[in-house]
Design a protein around this motif. Structure first.
Motif, mmCIF file in Angstrom:
data_model
loop_
_atom_site.group_PDB
_atom_site.id
_atom_site.type_symbol
_atom_site.label_atom_id
_atom_site.label_comp_id
_atom_site.label_asym_id
_atom_site.label_seq_id
_atom_site.Cartn_x
_atom_site.Cartn_y
_atom_site.Cartn_z
ATOM 1 N N LYS A 147 6.050 5.039 0.113
ATOM 2 C CA LYS A 147 5.383 4.321 1.279
ATOM 3 C C LYS A 147 3.951 4.836 1.450
ATOM 4 O O LYS A 147 2.993 3.944 1.128
ATOM 5 N N TRP A 148 3.642 5.854 1.250
ATOM 6 C CA TRP A 148 2.309 6.597 1.528
ATOM 7 C C TRP A 148 1.511 6.385 0.287
ATOM 8 O O TRP A 148 0.279 5.803 0.132
ATOM 9 N N ARG A 149 2.206 6.490 -1.030
ATOM 10 C CA ARG A 149 1.283 6.137 -2.184
ATOM 11 C C ARG A 149 1.188 4.877 -2.361
ATOM 12 O O ARG A 149 -0.067 4.399 -2.838
ATOM 13 N N LYS A 150 2.167 3.907 -2.041
ATOM 14 C CA LYS A 150 1.716 2.572 -2.272
ATOM 15 C C LYS A 150 0.524 2.361 -1.347
ATOM 16 O O LYS A 150 -0.068 1.266 -1.601
ATOM 17 N N GLU A 151 0.585 2.578 -0.104
ATOM 18 C CA GLU A 151 -0.535 2.287 0.822
ATOM 19 C C GLU A 151 -1.812 2.774 0.292
ATOM 20 O O GLU A 151 -2.983 2.121 0.853
ATOM 21 N N HIS A 152 -1.734 3.973 -0.360
ATOM 22 C CA HIS A 152 -3.238 4.359 -0.948
ATOM 23 C C HIS A 152 -3.401 4.056 -2.431
ATOM 24 O O HIS A 152 -4.162 4.420 -3.198
ATOM 25 N N GLY A 153 -2.698 2.834 -2.637
ATOM 26 C CA GLY A 153 -2.896 2.428 -4.164
ATOM 27 C C GLY A 153 -2.512 2.934 -5.349
ATOM 28 O O GLY A 153 -3.013 2.998 -6.404
ATOM 29 N N LEU A 154 -1.614 3.902 -5.256
ATOM 30 C CA LEU A 154 -1.198 4.975 -6.100
ATOM 31 C C LEU A 154 0.362 4.453 -6.743
ATOM 32 O O LEU A 154 0.943 3.497 -6.092
#
Length: 126
Positions: free
Chosen positions: A31-38
């Motif tokens: 979830k964190w990676r998706k939120e930061h465009g990763l």
């Protein structure tokens, strides 16, 4: 020896009030990676997966690995598909606008074929 240990562990687990989680640990931080465009995981794309692991002492890069070649080919196929679909959309938009212009031209032609006012009616409209 293994049987008594297993029965002991199972009996302890049954008496315990805590629950064990069987979820996969690889999804951690997705979830964190998706939120930061990763990427969803750290191994999908990026320098750790795309760049070679080593190079020769004289500085020449290592030959690409199978996974790198596969990912490169997948990206090329995807890029070709995107270009093809984009050109289809462009052709469709051009055909649609040509159709609209043709309909407009036909409507104007029909209006030009209508009867024109004559005599007193012509003077009244001016």
């Amino acid at each position: 020896m293994a049987a008594p240990v297993r029965t002991l562990c199972c009996s302890v687990l049954r008496l315990s009030s805590r629950q064990f989680s069987t979820t996969c640990g690889a999804r951690a931080g997705e979830k964190w990676r998706k939120e930061h465009g990763l990427a969803r995981s750290g191994s999908e794309y990026g320098p750790l997966t795309d760049l070679p692991d080593w190079s020769f002492a004289d500085g020449t890069p290592a030959p690409p690995m199978k996974g790198q070649l596969r990912r490169k080919q997948e990206r090329e196929v995807l890029a070709r598909r995107i270009v093809m679909l984009n050109s289809e959309v462009d052709r469709g938009m051009e055909a649609w606008s040509d159709k609209q212009e043709e309909a407009k031209r036909l409507e104007e032609h029909k209006k030009s074929l209508l009867l024109k006012p004559k005599g007193k009616l012509l003077r009244k409209k001016i």
